[in-house]
Each structure stands twice: as structure tokens, then as C-alpha cells.
Design a protein around this motif. Structure first.
Motif, PDB file in Angstrom:
ATOM      1  N   SER A 147       0.850  -1.198   0.000  1.00  0.00           N
ATOM      2  CA  SER A 147       0.000   0.000   0.000  1.00  0.00           C
ATOM      3  C   SER A 147       0.885   1.246   0.000  1.00  0.00           C
ATOM      4  O   SER A 147       1.866   1.294   0.732  1.00  0.00           O
ATOM      5  N   PRO A 148       0.578   2.225  -0.880  1.00  0.00           N
ATOM      6  CA  PRO A 148      -0.548   2.156  -1.803  1.00  0.00           C
ATOM      7  C   PRO A 148      -0.301   1.162  -2.930  1.00  0.00           C
ATOM      8  O   PRO A 148       0.856   0.886  -3.276  1.00  0.00           O
ATOM      9  N   GLN A 149      -1.361   0.637  -3.493  1.00  0.00           N
ATOM     10  CA  GLN A 149      -1.231  -0.196  -4.671  1.00  0.00           C
ATOM     11  C   GLN A 149      -0.922   0.683  -5.884  1.00  0.00           C
ATOM     12  O   GLN A 149      -1.157   1.889  -5.883  1.00  0.00           O
ATOM     13  N   ILE A 150      -0.375   0.063  -6.922  1.00  0.00           N
ATOM     14  CA  ILE A 150      -0.129   0.786  -8.169  1.00  0.00           C
ATOM     15  C   ILE A 150      -1.456   1.316  -8.706  1.00  0.00           C
ATOM     16  O   ILE A 150      -2.482   0.630  -8.670  1.00  0.00           O
ATOM     17  N   GLY A 151      -1.449   2.538  -9.219  1.00  0.00           N
ATOM     18  CA  GLY A 151      -2.651   3.135  -9.805  1.00  0.00           C
ATOM     19  C   GLY A 151      -2.991   4.439  -9.134  1.00  0.00           C
ATOM     20  O   GLY A 151      -2.114   5.239  -8.805  1.00  0.00           O
TER      21      GLY A 151
ATOM     22  N   ASP B  26      -4.129   9.992  -9.767  1.00  0.00           N
ATOM     23  CA  ASP B  26      -2.971  10.789 -10.159  1.00  0.00           C
ATOM     24  C   ASP B  26      -1.758   9.945 -10.505  1.00  0.00           C
ATOM     25  O   ASP B  26      -0.693  10.479 -10.815  1.00  0.00           O
ATOM     26  N   GLY B  27      -1.909   8.604 -10.427  1.00  0.00           N
ATOM     27  CA  GLY B  27      -0.792   7.718 -10.723  1.00  0.00           C
ATOM     28  C   GLY B  27       0.168   7.526  -9.577  1.00  0.00           C
ATOM     29  O   GLY B  27       1.129   6.747  -9.680  1.00  0.00           O
ATOM     30  N   PHE B  28      -0.060   8.210  -8.449  1.00  0.00           N
ATOM     31  CA  PHE B  28       0.838   8.100  -7.309  1.00  0.00           C
ATOM     32  C   PHE B  28       0.374   7.048  -6.296  1.00  0.00           C
ATOM     33  O   PHE B  28       0.840   7.025  -5.166  1.00  0.00           O
ATOM     34  N   GLY B  29      -0.539   6.180  -6.711  1.00  0.00           N
ATOM     35  CA  GLY B  29      -0.932   5.078  -5.851  1.00  0.00           C
ATOM     36  C   GLY B  29      -2.396   5.099  -5.482  1.00  0.00           C
ATOM     37  O   GLY B  29      -3.001   6.159  -5.305  1.00  0.00           O
TER      38      GLY B  29
ATOM     39  N   TRP C 150      -4.796   4.253  -2.611  1.00  0.00           N
ATOM     40  CA  TRP C 150      -4.746   4.060  -1.172  1.00  0.00           C
ATOM     41  C   TRP C 150      -5.976   3.348  -0.618  1.00  0.00           C
ATOM     42  O   TRP C 150      -6.012   3.021   0.565  1.00  0.00           O
ATOM     43  N   GLY C 151      -7.001   3.118  -1.446  1.00  0.00           N
ATOM     44  CA  GLY C 151      -8.212   2.514  -0.924  1.00  0.00           C
ATOM     45  C   GLY C 151      -8.818   3.398   0.159  1.00  0.00           C
ATOM     46  O   GLY C 151      -9.023   4.592  -0.052  1.00  0.00           O
ATOM     47  N   GLN C 152      -9.075   2.827   1.340  1.00  0.00           N
ATOM     48  CA  GLN C 152      -9.631   3.577   2.465  1.00  0.00           C
ATOM     49  C   GLN C 152      -8.557   4.065   3.431  1.00  0.00           C
ATOM     50  O   GLN C 152      -8.862   4.532   4.534  1.00  0.00           O
ATOM     51  N   LEU C 153      -7.299   3.951   3.036  1.00  0.00           N
ATOM     52  CA  LEU C 153      -6.193   4.351   3.904  1.00  0.00           C
ATOM     53  C   LEU C 153      -5.907   5.841   3.764  1.00  0.00           C
ATOM     54  O   LEU C 153      -5.971   6.402   2.667  1.00  0.00           O
ATOM     55  N   ASP C 154      -5.557   6.479   4.867  1.00  0.00           N
ATOM     56  CA  ASP C 154      -5.203   7.887   4.868  1.00  0.00           C
ATOM     57  C   ASP C 154      -3.762   8.046   4.385  1.00  0.00           C
ATOM     58  O   ASP C 154      -2.830   7.621   5.074  1.00  0.00           O
ATOM     59  N   PRO C 155      -3.544   8.686   3.230  1.00  0.00           N
ATOM     60  CA  PRO C 155      -2.173   8.837   2.725  1.00  0.00           C
ATOM     61  C   PRO C 155      -1.280   9.695   3.626  1.00  0.00           C
ATOM     62  O   PRO C 155      -0.057   9.600   3.550  1.00  0.00           O
TER      63      PRO C 155
END
Length: 262
Positions: free
Chosen positions: A14-18, A21-24, A26-31
Motif C-alpha cells: 500500500s498504496p497499490q499501483i494506480g 494521479d498515478g501516485f498510488g 490508497w483505498g480507504q487508507l489515509d495517505p
């Protein structure tokens, strides 16, 4: 003895690729929470005399070891042969150079067969000289055994990983059970009386075909009563701060680089 959690993420990290903005993704995770940035799951167990057992060689291994300040490994144990647990095998080459010999490595016959198929160059004859590739000293193990590794008695636990099997391990009053969806009665019996339990918990809600969810982990903790439980192999709905605020006492999310003393 101490345990370092090198990585606590799922197979995609995490973050997964994608992401938009292409920077990952994060799903429900707080970056903004640095402990939500997770590499693939692995640990190092350090013995009383400073020897280190590495459990699995994930693809992030070089960054994990250098980030944790771990410059030497004395043995490796493989829990299973999925890519997120073996794809960093080539990093053993540098570890060979540091210890000056083949790396003692422990795996089941099935795992060895898988490793030979994917990393055939690591198993070619090696007598001496410069380590231009990883060189392993194969030790075959089996679930249910208690094996001596670096002076530690390691109990090997057979685990249901959904579509395959994996190994959990216990040494003294510490256990590491990653990549598991179900523990049978013999496995649970091997996990009684723990001070520290590091366990797979991929998702907060819903069933997963090959990984435990939070309800399952809470049921195991209720039965086993470990003094402290740390969650690992966490997926995109396992936000660090949200978990920290909601989990019962004695249970907490792990994070990359976390050091646990026993």
C-alpha cells in the motif's frame, strides 16, 4: 529476543499501483498517515546472541533491511511460495557475501520445488568463489516439526491459506501466522500461552478466500488469550489510525519497521 516487522502489507502493498494521479491507490487508507505505507509481509527474529532469522524474502527486501538497519541475516525460513513472499530471493546474493557462505534456508519440499522452478540459477552447483548469485543451503522441513534454527526451537504450524497451505511458526512465547484463513485444532493448540501473536488480518469486513478478516482474528484472540496481538498482511481498508481507535486492548495494527521486544 526481538522481532522486527519488515513489512505488514498485503500482496500488492500500500498504496497499490494506480490511483487517479498515478501516485498510488490508497483505498480507504489515509495517505497522510506514514504507517499506512506498507511493503510486503516479512519479519526478522533476532536471537539473544544477535543472530537473525529472516522469514520470507519479499520483493521489497532490500529497502526493508536497509530501512530497518539490519545488515546481516544468518538464516532464512519460507512460509510458502507465493510471489509476495519469495520474489526478493535474489537479495540473498548480497547476504551471502556478508556472511561469506551459503545461506542456511528452511522450507518444505513443496516450497523448494517451487523455488527451483522459478529461481533455477540459485540452485546450480557452487563450490567457492565470488557470490554472483544467491546460494542456498537447503534444509527440508515439514509442518508439525520442531526444528532448531540458530539455537531457537521453532515449531512449524500447518495453516489453511485458502487455495494452498502455508507455514506458521512459534518460538518460545512468540508466534507468526501470516497468510492464513483458518486454523484447525492442532494449530490452535500450538498457539496457546503466547506473549506475542503476529497474525494475518487482511480486511476489516467481509470474508476473504485466503486471508483472515478482523472478526476471525478477534475470535482467535478470544480463544488463545495472547498478551499482545499485532496485525499484519493488511489490505486497503485497514487504516492505521482507525484501527488504533477501535481495536480492543491488547490488539493493534503493525507497521513497517516496528520492533517488538520479548
Amino acid at each position: 529476543m526481538k522481532v522486527t516487522l519488515l513489512g505488514v502489507g498485503g500482496s500488492a502493498g500500500s498504496p497499490q499501483i494506480g490511483g487517479a494521479d498515478g501516485f498510488g491507490d490508497w483505498g480507504q487508507l489515509d495517505p497522510a498517515e506514514p504507517r499506512n505505507r506498507r511493503t510486503r509481509s516479512s519479519i526478522v527474529i533476532e536471537t539473544d546472541d544477535g543472530q537473525r532469522l529472516l522469514v520470507d524474502t519479499p520483493p521489497d527486501l532490500r529497502l526493508q533491511l536497509t530501512g530497518a538497519g539490519i545488515g546481516r541475516i544468518d538464516a532464512v525460513l519460507y512460509t510458502h511460495a507465493h510471489a509476495d513472499h519469495i520474489a526478493g530471493l535474489d537479495e540473498i546474493r548480497i547476504l551471502n557475501r556478508i556472511i561469506g557462505r551459503a545461506m542456511p534456508a528452511y522450507a518444505t519440499r513443496f516450497i523448494w520445488d517451487e523455488l527451483r522452478q522459478r529461481f533455477d540459477y540459485a540452485f546450480k552447483p557452487f563450490n567457492s568463489g565470488f557470490f554472483s548469485r544467491p546460494v542456498l543451503e537447503e534444509e527440508e522441513i515439514a509442518p508439525g516439526q520442531i526444528v532448531d534454527i540458530l539455537g531457537l526451537p521453532v515449531t512449524l504450524i500447518d495453516q489453511d491459506h485458502g487455495f494452498s497451505r502455508s507455514l506458521g511458526l512459534r518460538t518460545r512465547n512468540f508466534a507468526y501466522c501470516t497468510d492464513v484463513v483458518h486454523l484447525d485444532e492442532p494449530a490452535l493448540a500450538a498457539l496457546t500461552g503466547l506473549d506475542l501473536f503476529v497474525v494475518d488480518c487482511f480486511t476489516r469486513t467481509g470474508k476473504h478466500p485466503s486471508h483472515a478478516n478482523l472478526d476471525q482474528v478477534l475470535a482467535w484472540v478470544e480463544q488463545l488469550r495472547p498478551h499482545r496481538t499485532i496485525l499484519t498482511h493488511m489490505g486497503p481498508d485497514m487504516d492505521y489510525q482507525a484501527l488504533l481507535a477501535s481495536l480492543p486492548p491488547g490488539i493493534e495494527p503493525g507497521y513497517d519497521g516496528m520492533v517488538l521486544a520479548l
